[in-house]
Structures are given as C-alpha cells and as structure tokens.
Design a protein around this motif. Structure first.
Motif, PDB file in Angstrom:
ATOM      1  N   HIS A  38       0.831  -1.205   0.000  1.00 21.57           N
ATOM      2  CA  HIS A  38       0.000   0.000   0.000  1.00 21.57           C
ATOM      3  C   HIS A  38       0.871   1.263   0.000  1.00 21.57           C
ATOM      4  O   HIS A  38       0.633   2.186  -0.789  1.00 21.57           O
ATOM      5  N   VAL A  39       1.852   1.298   0.893  1.00 19.01           N
ATOM      6  CA  VAL A  39       2.735   2.467   0.985  1.00 19.01           C
ATOM      7  C   VAL A  39       3.433   2.720  -0.349  1.00 19.01           C
ATOM      8  O   VAL A  39       3.600   3.860  -0.786  1.00 19.01           O
ATOM      9  N   LYS A  40       3.818   1.647  -1.018  1.00 19.96           N
ATOM     10  CA  LYS A  40       4.565   1.756  -2.262  1.00 19.96           C
ATOM     11  C   LYS A  40       3.667   1.806  -3.506  1.00 19.96           C
ATOM     12  O   LYS A  40       4.164   1.849  -4.626  1.00 19.96           O
ATOM     13  N   LYS A  41       2.346   1.771  -3.289  1.00 19.53           N
ATOM     14  CA  LYS A  41       1.376   1.878  -4.382  1.00 19.53           C
ATOM     15  C   LYS A  41       1.600   0.805  -5.458  1.00 19.53           C
ATOM     16  O   LYS A  41       1.556   1.075  -6.661  1.00 19.53           O
ATOM     17  N   LEU A  42       1.838  -0.411  -5.006  1.00 23.98           N
ATOM     18  CA  LEU A  42       2.043  -1.532  -5.919  1.00 23.98           C
ATOM     19  C   LEU A  42       0.700  -2.167  -6.303  1.00 23.98           C
ATOM     20  O   LEU A  42      -0.195  -2.299  -5.463  1.00 23.98           O
ATOM     21  N   ASP A  43       0.580  -2.552  -7.553  1.00 20.04           N
ATOM     22  CA  ASP A  43      -0.584  -3.310  -8.009  1.00 20.04           C
ATOM     23  C   ASP A  43      -0.367  -4.785  -7.683  1.00 20.04           C
ATOM     24  O   ASP A  43       0.660  -5.359  -8.054  1.00 20.04           O
ATOM     25  N   TRP A  44      -1.356  -5.398  -7.035  1.00 19.39           N
ATOM     26  CA  TRP A  44      -1.226  -6.810  -6.696  1.00 19.39           C
ATOM     27  C   TRP A  44      -2.607  -7.392  -6.430  1.00 19.39           C
ATOM     28  O   TRP A  44      -3.584  -6.654  -6.276  1.00 19.39           O
ATOM     29  N   VAL A  45      -2.680  -8.712  -6.409  1.00 21.41           N
ATOM     30  CA  VAL A  45      -3.931  -9.386  -6.080  1.00 21.41           C
ATOM     31  C   VAL A  45      -3.675 -10.381  -4.955  1.00 21.41           C
ATOM     32  O   VAL A  45      -2.557 -10.872  -4.779  1.00 21.41           O
ATOM     33  N   ALA A  46      -4.734 -10.662  -4.199  1.00 17.64           N
ATOM     34  CA  ALA A  46      -4.632 -11.531  -3.034  1.00 17.64           C
ATOM     35  C   ALA A  46      -5.410 -12.822  -3.238  1.00 17.64           C
ATOM     36  O   ALA A  46      -6.411 -12.861  -3.953  1.00 17.64           O
ATOM     37  N   VAL A  47      -4.931 -13.873  -2.583  1.00 16.47           N
ATOM     38  CA  VAL A  47      -5.619 -15.162  -2.516  1.00 16.47           C
ATOM     39  C   VAL A  47      -5.727 -15.527  -1.040  1.00 16.47           C
ATOM     40  O   VAL A  47      -4.715 -15.517  -0.324  1.00 16.47           O
ATOM     41  N   ARG A  48      -6.926 -15.821  -0.572  1.00 16.68           N
ATOM     42  CA  ARG A  48      -7.077 -16.229   0.823  1.00 16.68           C
ATOM     43  C   ARG A  48      -6.544 -17.646   1.020  1.00 16.68           C
ATOM     44  O   ARG A  48      -6.809 -18.533   0.224  1.00 16.68           O
ATOM     45  N   LEU A  49      -5.818 -17.837   2.093  1.00 17.35           N
ATOM     46  CA  LEU A  49      -5.276 -19.151   2.424  1.00 17.35           C
ATOM     47  C   LEU A  49      -6.407 -20.125   2.732  1.00 17.35           C
ATOM     48  O   LEU A  49      -7.295 -19.840   3.534  1.00 17.35           O
ATOM     49  N   ASP A  50      -6.357 -21.287   2.084  1.00 14.81           N
ATOM     50  CA  ASP A  50      -7.290 -22.384   2.357  1.00 14.81           C
ATOM     51  C   ASP A  50      -6.444 -23.613   2.659  1.00 14.81           C
ATOM     52  O   ASP A  50      -5.775 -24.155   1.778  1.00 14.81           O
ATOM     53  N   TYR A  51      -6.466 -24.037   3.915  1.00 14.57           N
ATOM     54  CA  TYR A  51      -5.605 -25.137   4.346  1.00 14.57           C
ATOM     55  C   TYR A  51      -5.952 -26.455   3.646  1.00 14.57           C
ATOM     56  O   TYR A  51      -5.140 -27.366   3.607  1.00 14.57           O
ATOM     57  N   ARG A  52      -7.152 -26.546   3.071  1.00 10.31           N
ATOM     58  CA  ARG A  52      -7.586 -27.786   2.431  1.00 10.31           C
ATOM     59  C   ARG A  52      -7.230 -27.835   0.950  1.00 10.31           C
ATOM     60  O   ARG A  52      -7.387 -28.882   0.321  1.00 10.31           O
ATOM     61  N   ASP A  53      -6.784 -26.723   0.394  1.00 11.53           N
ATOM     62  CA  ASP A  53      -6.579 -26.625  -1.055  1.00 11.53           C
ATOM     63  C   ASP A  53      -5.192 -27.172  -1.423  1.00 11.53           C
ATOM     64  O   ASP A  53      -4.169 -26.525  -1.162  1.00 11.53           O
ATOM     65  N   GLU A  54      -5.155 -28.341  -2.039  1.00 13.46           N
ATOM     66  CA  GLU A  54      -3.877 -28.959  -2.385  1.00 13.46           C
ATOM     67  C   GLU A  54      -3.171 -28.197  -3.509  1.00 13.46           C
ATOM     68  O   GLU A  54      -1.941 -28.165  -3.570  1.00 13.46           O
ATOM     69  N   LYS A  55      -3.935 -27.595  -4.405  1.00 14.15           N
ATOM     70  CA  LYS A  55      -3.328 -26.812  -5.485  1.00 14.15           C
ATOM     71  C   LYS A  55      -2.599 -25.594  -4.914  1.00 14.15           C
ATOM     72  O   LYS A  55      -1.499 -25.242  -5.342  1.00 14.15           O
ATOM     73  N   LEU A  56      -3.210 -24.975  -3.915  1.00 16.01           N
ATOM     74  CA  LEU A  56      -2.589 -23.826  -3.260  1.00 16.01           C
ATOM     75  C   LEU A  56      -1.305 -24.244  -2.556  1.00 16.01           C
ATOM     76  O   LEU A  56      -0.276 -23.557  -2.645  1.00 16.01           O
ATOM     77  N   TRP A  59       1.474 -24.850  -5.072  1.00 18.51           N
ATOM     78  CA  TRP A  59       1.978 -23.593  -5.622  1.00 18.51           C
ATOM     79  C   TRP A  59       2.915 -22.896  -4.646  1.00 18.51           C
ATOM     80  O   TRP A  59       4.003 -22.446  -5.011  1.00 18.51           O
ATOM     81  N   ALA A  60       2.499 -22.839  -3.388  1.00 19.93           N
ATOM     82  CA  ALA A  60       3.271 -22.117  -2.382  1.00 19.93           C
ATOM     83  C   ALA A  60       4.358 -22.963  -1.741  1.00 19.93           C
ATOM     84  O   ALA A  60       5.331 -22.437  -1.202  1.00 19.93           O
ATOM     85  N   GLY A  61       4.191 -24.289  -1.757  1.00 20.88           N
ATOM     86  CA  GLY A  61       5.129 -25.166  -1.076  1.00 20.88           C
ATOM     87  C   GLY A  61       4.903 -25.237   0.413  1.00 20.88           C
ATOM     88  O   GLY A  61       5.737 -25.773   1.152  1.00 20.88           O
ATOM     89  N   GLN A  62       3.769 -24.740   0.897  1.00 22.78           N
ATOM     90  CA  GLN A  62       3.472 -24.730   2.330  1.00 22.78           C
ATOM     91  C   GLN A  62       2.005 -24.370   2.541  1.00 22.78           C
ATOM     92  O   GLN A  62       1.323 -23.941   1.610  1.00 22.78           O
ATOM     93  N   ARG A  63       1.545 -24.532   3.787  1.00 27.77           N
ATOM     94  CA  ARG A  63       0.180 -24.134   4.147  1.00 27.77           C
ATOM     95  C   ARG A  63       0.265 -22.977   5.138  1.00 27.77           C
ATOM     96  O   ARG A  63      -0.087 -23.110   6.317  1.00 27.77           O
ATOM     97  N   SER A  64       0.740 -21.860   4.672  1.00 27.32           N
ATOM     98  CA  SER A  64       0.901 -20.682   5.526  1.00 27.32           C
ATOM     99  C   SER A  64       0.695 -19.442   4.682  1.00 27.32           C
ATOM    100  O   SER A  64       0.671 -19.496   3.454  1.00 27.32           O
ATOM    101  N   GLY A  65       0.588 -18.320   5.343  1.00 33.77           N
ATOM    102  CA  GLY A  65       0.544 -17.036   4.679  1.00 33.77           C
ATOM    103  C   GLY A  65       1.182 -15.998   5.596  1.00 33.77           C
ATOM    104  O   GLY A  65       1.220 -16.183   6.821  1.00 33.77           O
ATOM    105  N   PRO A  66       1.738 -14.930   5.043  1.00 34.86           N
ATOM    106  CA  PRO A  66       1.705 -14.581   3.626  1.00 34.86           C
ATOM    107  C   PRO A  66       2.798 -15.292   2.819  1.00 34.86           C
ATOM    108  O   PRO A  66       3.858 -15.619   3.347  1.00 34.86           O
ATOM    109  N   VAL A  67       2.496 -15.506   1.549  1.00 34.38           N
ATOM    110  CA  VAL A  67       3.469 -15.979   0.578  1.00 34.38           C
ATOM    111  C   VAL A  67       3.303 -15.108  -0.664  1.00 34.38           C
ATOM    112  O   VAL A  67       2.205 -15.044  -1.221  1.00 34.38           O
ATOM    113  N   ALA A  68       4.376 -14.447  -1.077  1.00 37.10           N
ATOM    114  CA  ALA A  68       4.311 -13.528  -2.218  1.00 37.10           C
ATOM    115  C   ALA A  68       4.935 -14.166  -3.451  1.00 37.10           C
ATOM    116  O   ALA A  68       5.919 -14.913  -3.352  1.00 37.10           O
ATOM    117  N   PHE A  69       4.369 -13.848  -4.608  1.00 39.68           N
ATOM    118  CA  PHE A  69       4.830 -14.365  -5.895  1.00 39.68           C
ATOM    119  C   PHE A  69       4.989 -13.200  -6.867  1.00 39.68           C
ATOM    120  O   PHE A  69       4.122 -12.326  -6.929  1.00 39.68           O
TER     121      PHE A  69
END
Length: 255
Positions: A38-56, A59-69
């Motif tokens: 926000h401070v840096k005015k960066l464009d980005w999108v968010a995905v809510r963490l779902d501990y049950r989502d195997e695809k997530l 992608w992240a290599g873990q079941r935690s947040g935050p993880v930035a890509f």
C-alpha cells in the motif's frame, strides 16, 4: 492502495505480484506485507489461504501465509524476503534507510517484532499456552495445531510471558526516546518497515475497532491480556499504531 481477492486458479495463471494471505483475521505478518504494498502503491492481487486446497499448497510449497509471488520467480514467505521484494519493486518511498547503521537497526528491530522468537512469535505461543490450559487464548483445536507448528513447550510458558513483557517495554522505550528527540518514528525522522510492523503487530494485543476490521472472524483471542502484559502495553505503542493507520496504512482492513 486497494487490492482485490481472486481465485487460486486465476492467481496462478496471471503474471505480476500476487500474495496468499490469511483470511478472516488480521494476521500481523500478512497485514504488514499488505501495508508495504500500500505504501509503495504496488498493483497486486490476493488469494485467501485455504488449508484444504492442495493446489494452493503445491503452488506455495506450504500451508501458511503470507506468501508472495512475482511472475515466475520463487515464492517468498519470510518477512524479510517480502520486505526486500517490495523495496526492489518500488524503491520509493523507501522502507529501509540508506544509512547502513540505521538499516541494520531497522532489521534488528523488525526481527524482534516478527522473526522467530520475536514479539509476534512469542505472543502466539503465549495464547497457545492459555488455550491448552483452560485460559482465554486460542480455541483448543487451533492451539493444538499452532503448538505443533511453532514449537510450543509447556515448560517455557513463564519465559513466554517474560519475553512478551520485555519486548513491549523495549519497543515503548524506543518510541518514547524518539518522541523526546522530536520524531514519531522508530528510526530516524521518517517511515521505515519497523513502523509498519509495530502498527500491525499491535493487533495481537489490542485489535482495531470492529468497524475498521469488517469480516474479522478470527475469534476473541487477540486482545485477551493477563495483568502483566496489559501493564506492559504502553499507550505510546497504541498512539504510534493509530498514527500509522491515520497517515500511512489503509482502513478499513480488507480481510
């Protein structure tokens, strides 16, 4: 700068800056990362963490947040990794000082807030202990999960309390010294990452008013204080938090 939530499939398939965040509660690590963007005015999108989502998880290599890509680069989940990514993408306004001694001070204070063994880490274990022992901490199923994940040891519970109180006192003393020197910030006379971390981590002790955190479904553990911790929560810490949200961070929180 406002962001939007997208699906896992959309996030994986699109370029640019994306981040997995804990949804439904103001997790301070994630809120700090949002604050940097926000401070840096960066464009980005968010995905809510779902501990049950195997695809997530894949992608992240873990079941935690935050993880930035960023585009096809490796995931970044450490607090310093996300900070350095934000600095790289938008060097101005800086959240790390140019002066090397001040930069080292920022990293040191930041670790004591959000690194392993820091204020957030130990406060979480303090609430785990309370939840596992009939106190007003995390709900027992949550406490059991977090205990295993973050290294809870019942025999160290008294040390958790001492560490939380000591860290709050250290941070308050730093802010009071800065106020006496004419600054509202932790390091120097301008905003740094430490200010963002401190403001967001106060949610672990005194959450923002409900109207400023709509959709907060995280329960009531945050804000539950024993007498020693409450006494250590110096008003200067909350005064600094309120200044940060009034002048630098986005409200209401988007959870």
């Amino acid at each position: 700068m406002t962001f939007e939530y997208v699906s896992v499939d959309e996030a994986i398939g699109r370029p640019g800056l994306r981040m997995i965040v804990v949804g439904g509660t103001p997790s301070p690590w994630g809120e700090a990362a949002k604050g940097f963007f926000h401070v840096k005015k960066l464009d980005w999108v968010a995905v809510r963490l779902d501990y049950r989502d195997e695809k997530l998880k894949a992608w992240a290599g873990q079941r935690s947040g935050p993880v930035a890509f960023l585009d096809g680069e490796r995931p970044r989940s450490g607090w310093s990794e996300i900070l350095l990514l934000a600095e790289r993408l938008a060097p101005s306004p800086p959240l790390l000082p140019a002066d090397l001694a001040d930069r080292a001070l920022v990293f040191g204070l930041a670790h004591e807030l959000c690194g392993e063994g820091g204020l957030g880490w130990i406060r979480r274990l303090q609430l785990v202990h309370a939840g596992l022992n009939g106190g007003d901490g995390f709900a027992e199923p949550v406490a059991r999960y977090l205990a295993k994940k973050y290294g809870y040891r019942a025999e160290e519970a008294e040390a958790y309390d001492d560490r939380v109180v000591g860290l709050l006192a250290m941070l308050a003393a730093r802010l009071r010294a800065q106020e006496e020197a004419g600054s509202r910030y932790y390091v120097g006379d301008s905003l740094t990452a430490v200010d963002v971390y401190s403001a967001t981590f106060m949610a672990l002790f005194k959450p923002l008013p409900p109207e400023q955190r709509p959709n907060d479904t995280g329960g009531t553990a945050f804000g539950v204080l024993d007498d020693r911790t409450e006494a250590a929560l110096d008003p200067v810490l909350l005064r600094h938090r309120d200044m940060m949200y009034a002048e630098h961070l986005e409200l209401p929180l988007s959870l």
